[in-house]
Design a protein around this motif. Structure first.
Motif, mmCIF file in Angstrom:
data_model
loop_
_atom_site.group_PDB
_atom_site.id
_atom_site.type_symbol
_atom_site.label_atom_id
_atom_site.label_comp_id
_atom_site.label_asym_id
_atom_site.label_seq_id
_atom_site.Cartn_x
_atom_site.Cartn_y
_atom_site.Cartn_z
ATOM 1 N N LYS A 44 37.208 37.331 43.086
ATOM 2 C CA LYS A 44 35.846 37.085 42.608
ATOM 3 C C LYS A 44 35.779 37.411 41.125
ATOM 4 O O LYS A 44 36.168 38.499 40.698
ATOM 5 C CB LYS A 44 34.839 37.936 43.383
ATOM 6 C CG LYS A 44 33.390 37.730 42.943
ATOM 7 C CD LYS A 44 32.422 38.515 43.818
ATOM 8 C CE LYS A 44 32.515 40.005 43.586
ATOM 9 N NZ LYS A 44 31.506 40.757 44.370
ATOM 10 N N GLU A 86 31.217 28.434 49.821
ATOM 11 C CA GLU A 86 30.254 29.428 50.261
ATOM 12 C C GLU A 86 29.142 28.769 51.067
ATOM 13 O O GLU A 86 28.587 27.740 50.666
ATOM 14 C CB GLU A 86 29.638 30.162 49.071
ATOM 15 C CG GLU A 86 28.695 31.286 49.498
ATOM 16 C CD GLU A 86 27.873 31.852 48.351
ATOM 17 O OE1 GLU A 86 27.793 33.095 48.256
ATOM 18 O OE2 GLU A 86 27.321 31.063 47.566
ATOM 19 N N THR A 143 29.193 30.748 43.526
ATOM 20 C CA THR A 143 28.344 31.304 44.567
ATOM 21 C C THR A 143 26.888 31.348 44.115
ATOM 22 O O THR A 143 26.570 31.225 42.920
ATOM 23 C CB THR A 143 28.793 32.726 44.950
ATOM 24 O OG1 THR A 143 28.478 33.612 43.864
ATOM 25 C CG2 THR A 143 30.285 32.775 45.232
ATOM 26 N N GLY A 177 25.992 33.298 52.697
ATOM 27 C CA GLY A 177 26.926 34.088 51.898
ATOM 28 C C GLY A 177 28.340 34.130 52.429
ATOM 29 O O GLY A 177 29.244 34.639 51.758
ATOM 30 N N SER A 178 28.553 33.611 53.645
ATOM 31 C CA SER A 178 29.911 33.578 54.207
ATOM 32 C C SER A 178 30.812 32.685 53.367
ATOM 33 O O SER A 178 30.380 31.649 52.846
ATOM 34 C CB SER A 178 29.870 33.066 55.645
ATOM 35 O OG SER A 178 29.147 33.943 56.476
ATOM 36 N N LEU A 179 32.069 33.083 53.264
ATOM 37 C CA LEU A 179 33.069 32.300 52.537
ATOM 38 C C LEU A 179 34.036 31.699 53.545
ATOM 39 O O LEU A 179 34.701 32.424 54.284
ATOM 40 C CB LEU A 179 33.827 33.178 51.547
ATOM 41 C CG LEU A 179 33.001 33.775 50.408
ATOM 42 C CD1 LEU A 179 33.820 34.823 49.657
ATOM 43 C CD2 LEU A 179 32.506 32.690 49.450
#
Length: 358
Positions: free
Chosen positions: A129, A155, A113, A159-161
């Motif tokens: 994580k 990612e 990330t 910031g969305s996964l």
């Protein structure tokens, strides 16, 4: 015993065996299958077999166990997850470090990330994580149900996964049953770490596997393994929310997918079914039979037989192909990543990461 009497009992005995087998399959088959159309053979590709994957350097040989995926952080450090539960990283000097222990043998896709964390899919726990402080759970439930078989994750810039759930019915160890059943049990989900909200992006997918964002992040690509295709889901622009096919009729099942520096995509491609067993996908009875007996199911799986990776352009055309046609060096290659003019390849069958210069 009278020979004639003996001969007369043989058909009865065979009929009894057949009925017993049929009853066993009927009552114990774990699938309710549909038929499945297989793609053309690899010989239909515009490239001949080149066996270039036999030329790989073996990074971490003997220190890794089935490293399914590989990713790189902004500092150029490579990461992978091994069957022994370790998330490991490869330093630039070639040293392989046991970095963080996840206590899981079911770690699959992973991504680095922008914040410097490593997010990894655990088929039992959901998304994890990892960072210098340890390992925490990102998300393990969706709509009140535990997430099983989280497969790959990427990612986005906000910031969305985005991550795939290969099957909501079968787990990692029974993945071939999903192939045999040939029904769409998969999902593509999105997790917002700021709100801790997980939402459904696409449903009824056919074993969604690899997930990648386009270079401009205006669309997402998800691989449907036993549909032998990759879908494009638009995130921005006039087609936002719509789905179309990026590439189809691949010469095997697309596994993980990675964005290349030039905006194209690298895809690991699997041979799902062993040669000689392709007929099972045309017969529901054969599917039931294979699914009921684990030994037959293992024989029917072809992923361990060879290895292939493809480079696919944004228009869906295949630009390059590298393979190991008989699995002599690399087999069951599940991911391929381009970094610093080299390919790095993960595999569920090898004990190393393959590195190949471009």
């Amino acid at each position: 015993m009278n020979p004639k009497h003996l001969l007369s009992t043989v058909p009865t005995f065979l009929l009894g065996c057949l009925l017993a087998l049929s009853s066993h399959v009927y009552f114990f088959s774990p699938i309710c299958p549909d038929l499945l159309h297989l793609p053309s053979s690899p010989s239909s590709l515009p490239f001949p077999s080149n066996n270039n994957l036999k030329k790989v350097s073996k990074l971490g040989e003997g220190l890794l166990e089935g490293p399914e995926d590989v990713c790189v952080d902004r500092g150029g450090m490579l990461y992978t997850a091994s069957r022994d539960g370790w998330i490991k990283r490869l330093h630039k000097n070639g040293t392989l470090e046991n970095w963080k222990m996840a206590n899981s043998s079911s770690l699959l896709g992973l991504t680095a990330t922008a914040a410097g964390d490593i997010v990894v899919c655990d088929t039992e726990e959901g998304l994890l994580k990892a960072n210098e402080d340890g390992i925490t759970t990102v998300v393990s439930y969706f709509n009140g149900s535990r997430i099983r078989f989280a497969d790959d994750v990427v990612e986005a810039g906000d910031g969305s996964l985005y991550f795939s759930v290969a099957s909501t019915k079968f787990g990692l160890r029974d993945w071939f049953l999903d192939v045999l059943e040939a029904k769409p049990h998969g999902q593509l989900l999105s997790h917002n770490p700021n709100t801790n909200h997980t939402s459904l992006v696409l449903d009824n997918l056919c074993f969604p596997n690899g997930v990648a964002l386009s270079k401009d992040q205006d669309y997402l690509v998800v691989c449907e393994s036993w549909k032998f295709r990759c879908l494009k889901y638009w995130l921005e622009g006039q087609h936002r929310g719509k789905t179309e096919i990026l590439v189809e009729n691949l010469p095997g099942a697309p596994d993980n997918i990675k964005l290349a520096p030039d905006g194209s995509f690298w895809i690991a491609v699997l041979q799902l079914t062993s040669n000689g067993f392709q007929f099972i996908h045309k017969s529901k009875a054969a599917k039931h039979l294979v699914a009921t007996f684990p030994t037959l199911a293992k024989m029917a799986q072809g992923a361990n037989k060879n290895a292939m990776v493809l480079n696919v352009a944004v228009d869906g055309s295949i630009k390059r192909m590298y393979d190991d046609s008989n699995g002599e060096v690399m087999r069951f290659v599940t991911s391929v990543m381009e970094f610093d003019d080299h390919l790095y390849m993960g595999s569920l069958a090898n004990n190393f990461i393959g590195k190949l210069p471009l």
